[in-house]
Design an enzyme around this catalytic site. Structure first.
Site, PDB file in Angstrom:
ATOM      1  N   ASP A 128       0.806  -1.127   0.382  1.00 47.80           N
ATOM      2  CA  ASP A 128       0.142   0.372  -0.108  1.00 47.80           C
ATOM      3  C   ASP A 128       1.033   1.177   0.454  1.00 47.80           C
ATOM      4  OD1 ASP A 128       0.861  -0.622   2.732  1.00 47.80           O
ATOM      5  OD2 ASP A 128      -1.271   0.701   3.363  1.00 47.80           O
ATOM      6  N   TYR A 158       3.058   4.596   0.954  1.00 45.40           N
ATOM      7  CA  TYR A 158       3.564   5.740   1.345  1.00 45.40           C
ATOM      8  C   TYR A 158       2.472   6.408   2.369  1.00 45.40           C
ATOM      9  CZ  TYR A 158       8.313   4.063  -0.349  1.00 45.40           C
ATOM     10  OH  TYR A 158       8.705   3.710  -0.496  1.00 45.40           O
ATOM     11  N   PHE A 212       7.296   2.577  -4.316  1.00 47.08           N
ATOM     12  CA  PHE A 212       8.343   2.193  -3.775  1.00 47.08           C
ATOM     13  C   PHE A 212       8.865   4.117  -3.965  1.00 47.08           C
ATOM     14  CE2 PHE A 212       8.591  -2.026  -3.974  1.00 47.08           C
ATOM     15  CZ  PHE A 212       9.044  -2.292  -2.348  1.00 47.08           C
ATOM     16  N   HIS A 243      11.251  -9.015   0.026  1.00 41.67           N
ATOM     17  CA  HIS A 243      11.092  -8.084   0.667  1.00 41.67           C
ATOM     18  C   HIS A 243      12.361  -6.485   0.504  1.00 41.67           C
ATOM     19  CE1 HIS A 243       9.365  -3.637   1.482  1.00 41.67           C
ATOM     20  NE2 HIS A 243       8.927  -4.197   0.281  1.00 41.67           N
TER      21      HIS A 243
END
Length: 227
Positions: free
Chosen positions: A64, A66, A77, A186
């Site tokens: 989801d 930031y 990202f 991740h």
């Protein structure tokens, strides 16, 4: 919510008519009116606006947006140029440096990738300020699954970079024989040392694209002047 007007509209227009989307739309409008929600409403569908479906070569899935002030702008990202680079992106840049010799950029704005066909898609497109995963389960997952399915149906070489378990849970949807699916932990500081560093995804991606007659991605993010 700004309309999607490019070639994503055709595969996604059926979603807009489904009962889950009516509920999702109502809920998200309500949230924008009563709380602080990220990204800004006009940035909500930027992943689709910046990377038309026929141009998609690479898919990077985030979870989801930031949830800090001024960070999210609709690409996973990525943050706006004037915002401090978040830890996961610091690690992505480090991996690019180690794999391809890319210089570490002075900002975290990834539109340079989106413009080349890298779909930077979060599986959930909105979040309450300072509350991670606060919009999980309200319907976005169904919508972004439809987008992932639309990419899977594209009959050309496409690379998926699935980082972390939530992204990897989409693997069963990706069954097109022309596509390449890459998996790694991740890039967050909590898990990057378990195999994101050294995963070789960016190099493997470009080798695959070139081998299949497609232009590789220029992963080097150009610097911006902060003056």
């Amino acid at each position: 919510m700004p309309p999607i007007s490019n070639d994503w509209l055709e595969p996604l227009k059926g979603e807009f008519k489904k009962p889950y989307y009516a509920k999702l739309h109502k809920k998200v409008l309500e949230e924008y009116q009563t709380r602080k929600i990220f990204p800004e409403a006009e940035d909500l569908f930027n992943a689709f606006h910046f990377t038309p479906l026929h141009e998609v070569k690479v898919v990077i899935l985030g979870q989801d947006p930031y949830h800090g002030d001024g960070q999210a702008h609709g690409l996973c990202f990525s943050v706006k140029p004037e915002v401090e680079i978040p830890p996961s992106l610091v690690n992505i840049y480090q991996e690019l440096h180690d794999e391809l010799g890319c210089e570490i950029p002075n900002h975290g704005y990834l539109k340079h990738w989106a413009d080349q066909g890298v779909l930077l898609l979060n599986t959930v497109l909105t979040v309450r300020a300072h509350q991670a995963n606060s919009h999980r389960g309200i319907g976005w997952e169904e919508f972004t699954d439809a987008a992932i399915a639309a990419v899977n149906q594209q009959d050309r070489p496409i690379v998926y970079m699935l980082w972390g378990r939530p992204a990897q849970s989409k693997k069963s949807m990706l069954n097109h024989p022309k596509h390449l699916v890459l998996e790694a932990p991740h890039p967050s500081p909590l898990s990057a040392y378990r195999g994101f560093f050294g995963c070789g995804h960016f190099k493997a991606c470009n080798e695959f694209l070139e081998k299949n007659g497609s232009t590789p991605i220029d992963w080097q993010i150009p610097p911006v002047n902060h003056n």
